[in-house]
Motif scaffolding. Structure first.
Motif, PDB file in Angstrom:
ATOM      1  N   ASP A 134       0.852  -1.191   0.000  1.00 48.01           N
ATOM      2  CA  ASP A 134       0.000   0.000   0.000  1.00 48.01           C
ATOM      3  C   ASP A 134       0.894   1.250   0.000  1.00 48.01           C
ATOM      4  O   ASP A 134       1.886   1.324   0.724  1.00 48.01           O
ATOM      5  N   ALA A 135       0.516   2.222  -0.827  1.00 49.61           N
ATOM      6  CA  ALA A 135       1.329   3.433  -0.975  1.00 49.61           C
ATOM      7  C   ALA A 135       1.245   4.343   0.252  1.00 49.61           C
ATOM      8  O   ALA A 135       2.121   5.183   0.456  1.00 49.61           O
ATOM      9  N   ASN A 136       0.201   4.185   1.036  1.00 49.93           N
ATOM     10  CA  ASN A 136       0.045   4.973   2.272  1.00 49.93           C
ATOM     11  C   ASN A 136      -0.187   4.011   3.432  1.00 49.93           C
ATOM     12  O   ASN A 136      -1.297   3.912   3.957  1.00 49.93           O
ATOM     13  N   ASN A 159     -12.812  -3.183   2.458  1.00 52.02           N
ATOM     14  CA  ASN A 159     -13.866  -2.184   2.487  1.00 52.02           C
ATOM     15  C   ASN A 159     -14.699  -2.419   1.231  1.00 52.02           C
ATOM     16  O   ASN A 159     -14.199  -2.249   0.120  1.00 52.02           O
ATOM     17  N   GLY A 165     -16.101   2.768   3.418  1.00 53.88           N
ATOM     18  CA  GLY A 165     -14.767   3.366   3.346  1.00 53.88           C
ATOM     19  C   GLY A 165     -13.974   2.979   2.116  1.00 53.88           C
ATOM     20  O   GLY A 165     -12.794   3.331   2.009  1.00 53.88           O
ATOM     21  N   GLU A 222     -12.347   3.409  -1.162  1.00 49.87           N
ATOM     22  CA  GLU A 222     -11.997   4.565  -1.983  1.00 49.87           C
ATOM     23  C   GLU A 222     -11.604   4.168  -3.393  1.00 49.87           C
ATOM     24  O   GLU A 222     -11.831   4.921  -4.335  1.00 49.87           O
ATOM     25  N   VAL A 223     -10.987   3.009  -3.538  1.00 49.65           N
ATOM     26  CA  VAL A 223     -10.616   2.539  -4.872  1.00 49.65           C
ATOM     27  C   VAL A 223     -11.621   1.456  -5.269  1.00 49.65           C
ATOM     28  O   VAL A 223     -11.674   0.387  -4.644  1.00 49.65           O
ATOM     29  N   HIS A 242     -10.091  -5.101  -3.304  1.00 52.11           N
ATOM     30  CA  HIS A 242      -8.749  -5.308  -2.742  1.00 52.11           C
ATOM     31  C   HIS A 242      -8.859  -5.705  -1.287  1.00 52.11           C
ATOM     32  O   HIS A 242      -9.640  -5.127  -0.532  1.00 52.11           O
ATOM     33  N   HIS A 282      -6.993  -5.833   2.264  1.00 49.94           N
ATOM     34  CA  HIS A 282      -5.888  -5.234   3.019  1.00 49.94           C
ATOM     35  C   HIS A 282      -5.294  -6.288   3.950  1.00 49.94           C
ATOM     36  O   HIS A 282      -6.039  -6.966   4.667  1.00 49.94           O
TER      37      HIS A 282
HETATM   38  P1  AMP Z   1      -9.770   1.512   0.343  1.00 45.67           P
HETATM   39  O1  AMP Z   1     -10.114   2.672   1.231  1.00 45.67           O
HETATM   40  O2  AMP Z   1     -10.111   0.183   0.965  1.00 45.67           O
HETATM   41  O3  AMP Z   1     -10.351   1.674  -1.045  1.00 45.67           O
HETATM   42  O4  AMP Z   1      -8.203   1.500   0.242  1.00 45.67           O
HETATM   43  C1  AMP Z   1      -7.511   1.935  -0.873  1.00 45.67           C
HETATM   44  C2  AMP Z   1      -6.049   1.805  -0.528  1.00 45.67           C
HETATM   45  O5  AMP Z   1      -5.303   1.903  -1.732  1.00 45.67           O
HETATM   46  C3  AMP Z   1      -5.516   2.863   0.437  1.00 45.67           C
HETATM   47  O6  AMP Z   1      -4.963   2.242   1.570  1.00 45.67           O
HETATM   48  C4  AMP Z   1      -4.464   3.599  -0.396  1.00 45.67           C
HETATM   49  O7  AMP Z   1      -3.342   3.968   0.365  1.00 45.67           O
HETATM   50  C5  AMP Z   1      -4.104   2.559  -1.443  1.00 45.67           C
HETATM   51  N1  AMP Z   1      -3.609   3.089  -2.709  1.00 45.67           N
HETATM   52  C6  AMP Z   1      -4.169   4.043  -3.467  1.00 45.67           C
HETATM   53  N2  AMP Z   1      -3.440   4.253  -4.592  1.00 45.67           N
HETATM   54  C7  AMP Z   1      -2.380   3.396  -4.514  1.00 45.67           C
HETATM   55  C8  AMP Z   1      -1.269   3.127  -5.367  1.00 45.67           C
HETATM   56  N3  AMP Z   1      -1.078   3.776  -6.524  1.00 45.67           N
HETATM   57  N4  AMP Z   1      -0.398   2.173  -4.968  1.00 45.67           N
HETATM   58  C9  AMP Z   1      -0.567   1.506  -3.818  1.00 45.67           C
HETATM   59  N5  AMP Z   1      -1.600   1.716  -2.980  1.00 45.67           N
HETATM   60  C10 AMP Z   1      -2.494   2.655  -3.322  1.00 45.67           C
END
Ligand code: AMP
Ligand code: ZN
Length: 139
Positions: A31-33, A87, A93, A95-96, A100, A102
């Motif tokens: 994860d990038a963050n 999520n 929650g 966001e993407v 995925h 975690h």
């Molecule tokens: P979610 O809130 O479950 O959709 O989590 C999305 C996750 O994707 C977050 O923890 C972000 O830090 C991670 N994320 C977003 N863009 C990237 C990226 N380019 N590479 C790696 N992780 C990412």
């Protein structure tokens, strides 16, 4: 592949990622963050917004990767435990909008919380209400 999906772009190699595991169907990357060192995401390579959109074979492949990778992630960062979760939907929650899982390493005394902490106020449900909900979920 969805054109404006960041995870599809990672699968396509258009966006860099620290890939830690890859099969024909699944890829896992840091994860990038990160919420903790070793925080890893496991995704199907094909675009699917929600868990309910995954074909059974692909769902199995994702979960198989989660189960094999989780101990490796923990070992790599010397973690004591891990939370594994998804999520599923914006209100939860997400966001993407590309499924995925975690894998979040946990350390004794790290100040974090169990997965029980994700929901709001706990409902006070009667036995009848619990029966109704179970019946609505069961096929
Ligand atoms: P979610 O809130 O479950 O959709 O989590 C999305 C996750 O994707 C977050 O923890 C972000 O830090 C991670 N994320 C977003 N863009 C990237 C990226 N380019 N590479 C790696 N992780 C990412
Ligand atoms: Zn996607």
């Amino acid at each position: 592949m969805s054109d404006d999906c960041v995870f599809c772009s990672i699968v396509a190699g258009d966006i860099p990622a620290r890939t830690v595991h890859e099969t024909d169907d699944v890829i896992a990357f840091l994860d990038a963050n990160p919420l903790a060192p070793g925080h890893t995401l496991v995704i199907p390579k094909s675009h699917a917004p929600r868990v309910g959109d995954l074909e059974a074979d692909l769902a199995s492949a994702v979960f198989e990767t989660v189960t094999t990778l989780t101990p490796r992630v923990q070992d790599a960062v010397d973690a004591d435990a891990a939370n594994v979760g998804l999520n599923d939907g914006e209100a939860a929650g997400q966001e993407v909008p590309h499924v995925h899982a975690h894998v979040i390493p946990r350390f004794a005394g790290d100040g974090g919380a169990p997965i029980h902490a994700v929901a709001g106020e706990r409902p006070d449900l009667s036995d009848d209400e619990l029966d109704e909900i179970a019946a609505a979920i069961a096929p």
